[in-house]
Design an enzyme around this catalytic site. Structure first.
Site, PDB file in Angstrom:
ATOM      1  N   GLU A  64      42.960  45.178  40.150  1.00 32.37           N
ATOM      2  CA  GLU A  64      42.497  43.758  40.037  1.00 32.37           C
ATOM      3  C   GLU A  64      42.879  42.922  41.447  1.00 32.37           C
ATOM      4  O   GLU A  64      44.072  43.003  41.745  1.00 32.37           O
ATOM      5  CB  GLU A  64      42.842  43.003  38.995  1.00 32.37           C
ATOM      6  CG  GLU A  64      42.557  43.485  37.635  1.00 32.37           C
ATOM      7  CD  GLU A  64      42.646  42.385  36.523  1.00 32.37           C
ATOM      8  OE1 GLU A  64      42.901  41.203  36.706  1.00 32.37           O
ATOM      9  OE2 GLU A  64      42.411  42.828  35.292  1.00 32.37           O
ATOM     10  N   GLU A 106      37.235  36.159  31.249  1.00 33.84           N
ATOM     11  CA  GLU A 106      38.862  35.811  30.865  1.00 33.84           C
ATOM     12  C   GLU A 106      39.242  34.500  30.338  1.00 33.84           C
ATOM     13  O   GLU A 106      38.414  33.398  30.981  1.00 33.84           O
ATOM     14  CB  GLU A 106      39.694  36.388  31.940  1.00 33.84           C
ATOM     15  CG  GLU A 106      39.683  35.542  33.452  1.00 33.84           C
ATOM     16  CD  GLU A 106      40.595  35.960  34.386  1.00 33.84           C
ATOM     17  OE1 GLU A 106      41.587  36.477  34.238  1.00 33.84           O
ATOM     18  OE2 GLU A 106      39.946  35.674  35.462  1.00 33.84           O
TER      19      GLU A 106
END
Length: 396
Positions: A139, A224
């Site tokens: 990420e 998220e």
């Protein structure tokens, strides 16, 4: 104005700088994991590794008390090297314990690209633990693209060229989101759910547009910060592929995560299933025509998703929803089951072309056009469009 709070913050800052090596060496840095769930199936699709510092002097240090300090002092690589190593060891423990392997994603700081060869560090962990590369996901935050953009672009290409999936974290939190998507090649987009803090019609439209755009350019989507059932239902309805947030679980130690998943009946998807879901996940379900997605294990069909238009057609023939459809499929007599099975097999054989068939249901003629989106021997995902021919004839 100088205050006691400021004095404490400066004291902790100094402590973090001088004790990061000790914290790593003595295990004061703990790795917590937060579950990632696939919306199509409700299965565990991965987990994100997050660093927590439990100190013998200061107790539990919040991430915002040590991560920004380590970045500013160019010490963040000490933490991130440790996180990457622990992710590899955790995956190795899963394999050795013969548990279902749950892929792990971890964040790479923009400073890491200046302080170490990130790819070499990851490759060393992969070799040491004998891991397939697709078990680790990298990420990178959107803000990392602001500085050293050329260097990061080359590193992303190296990551992907070596078989790693690269995700853009916190999409929407910066000011250059569209430029980032235009100039960099990512496999997955992590949508910052700050969009949905005010959960209104405007924010829904923005998220829907982001998901549709990502699918159009071949990027998978993960939201998220999801906290409510309402957000889950909405994200599932627009085809957002994965969800991460407090609704499914807070970050927690791995052993607690195991118990949590057992209590929540979160079963991990297999590696083969993940590959099929990824291929089918780029299909855009936001369309005017009635569309549903069916899982096919070679024996049984199961409706996993239907859009609003499909739901409306089903309601028109007296079927209240997906659960009712699956009950009807399960309850068919042998002759109808054989016909449905033969049709599904014909769809599989003729992929990627659409195959039409007309079915009679409670006196109404329904035409189904289906094609296979993805599959391996013994498991496929089909897309089906439906038209109520009886209703259309009645309207003439």
């Amino acid at each position: 104005m100088f205050s006691e709070h400021l004095r404490q913050e400066l004291e902790i800052r100094s402590y973090v700088i001088s004790h990061i090596d000790e914290a790593v060496e003595n295990g004061y840095i703990e790795i917590y994991y937060q579950p990632v769930v696939r919306t199509l199936t409700g299965k565990l699709a991965g987990m994100e590794a997050l660093a927590r510092w439990r100190d013998p002097v200061y107790g539990f240090l919040r991430p915002d008390q040590f991560i920004p300090v380590l970045e500013e002092e160019r010490l963040i690589d000490k933490l991130d090297r440790y996180v990457i190593r622990e992710c590899g060891r955790q995956l190795r423990r899963q394999i050795d314990a013969h548990r279902p392997i749950v892929p792990i994603s971890f964040n790479v700081s923009r400073m890491d690209f200046q302080l170490m060869d990130v790819l070499s560090e990851i490759e060393a962990v992969v070799r040491e633990n004998e891991l397939p590369r697709d078990y680790l996901r990298i990420e990178i935050t959107e803000t990392a693209m602001v500085q050293d953009s050329d260097k990061i672009l080359k590193m992303i290409d190296r990551f992907r060229g070596n078989g790693y999936s690269v995700w853009l974290d916190d999409f929407g939190s910066g000011y250059s989101s569209l430029n980032v998507l235009k100039d960099y090649h990512f496999d997955e987009l992590k949508i910052d759910m700050e969009f949905l803090r005010a959960f209104n019609d405007t924010s829904r439209k923005i998220i829907t547009s982001v998901v549709m755009m990502a699918k159009a350019i071949g990027i998978h989507t993960l939201a998220e910060g999801v906290e409510t059932r309402e957000q889950v239902r909405f994200l599932r309805s627009i085809g957002c592929e994965k969800i991460q947030g407090y609704h499914y679980g807070r970050p927690m130690p791995y052993d607690e995560l195991l118990v949590h998943c057992q209590e929540r009946h979160l079963r991990a998807e297999t590696r083969e299933e993940a590959r099929i879901y990824e291929k089918a996940g780029l299909f855009n379900v936001i369309m005017a025509s009635p569309v549903a997605l069916f899982l096919d294990d070679g024996r049984n069909l199961y409706m996993a998703y239907e859009n609003d238009a499909y739901r409306k057609v089903m309601k028109g023939v007296g079927i209240s929803g997906r659960r009712a459809v699956n009950w009807i499929i399960h309850s068919l007599d042998d002759a109808r089951k054989e016909r449905l099975r033969a049709y599904a097999d014909r769809v599989t054989r003729n992929r990627p072309c659409k195959v039409s068939e007309t079915f009679l249901l409670d006196g109404r003629r329904l035409r189904v056009r289906a094609k296979t989106l993805a599959g391996l021997p013994g498991f496929h995902i089909h897309m089906a469009e439906i038209v109520d021919l009886t209703r259309d004839a009645d309207s003439l």
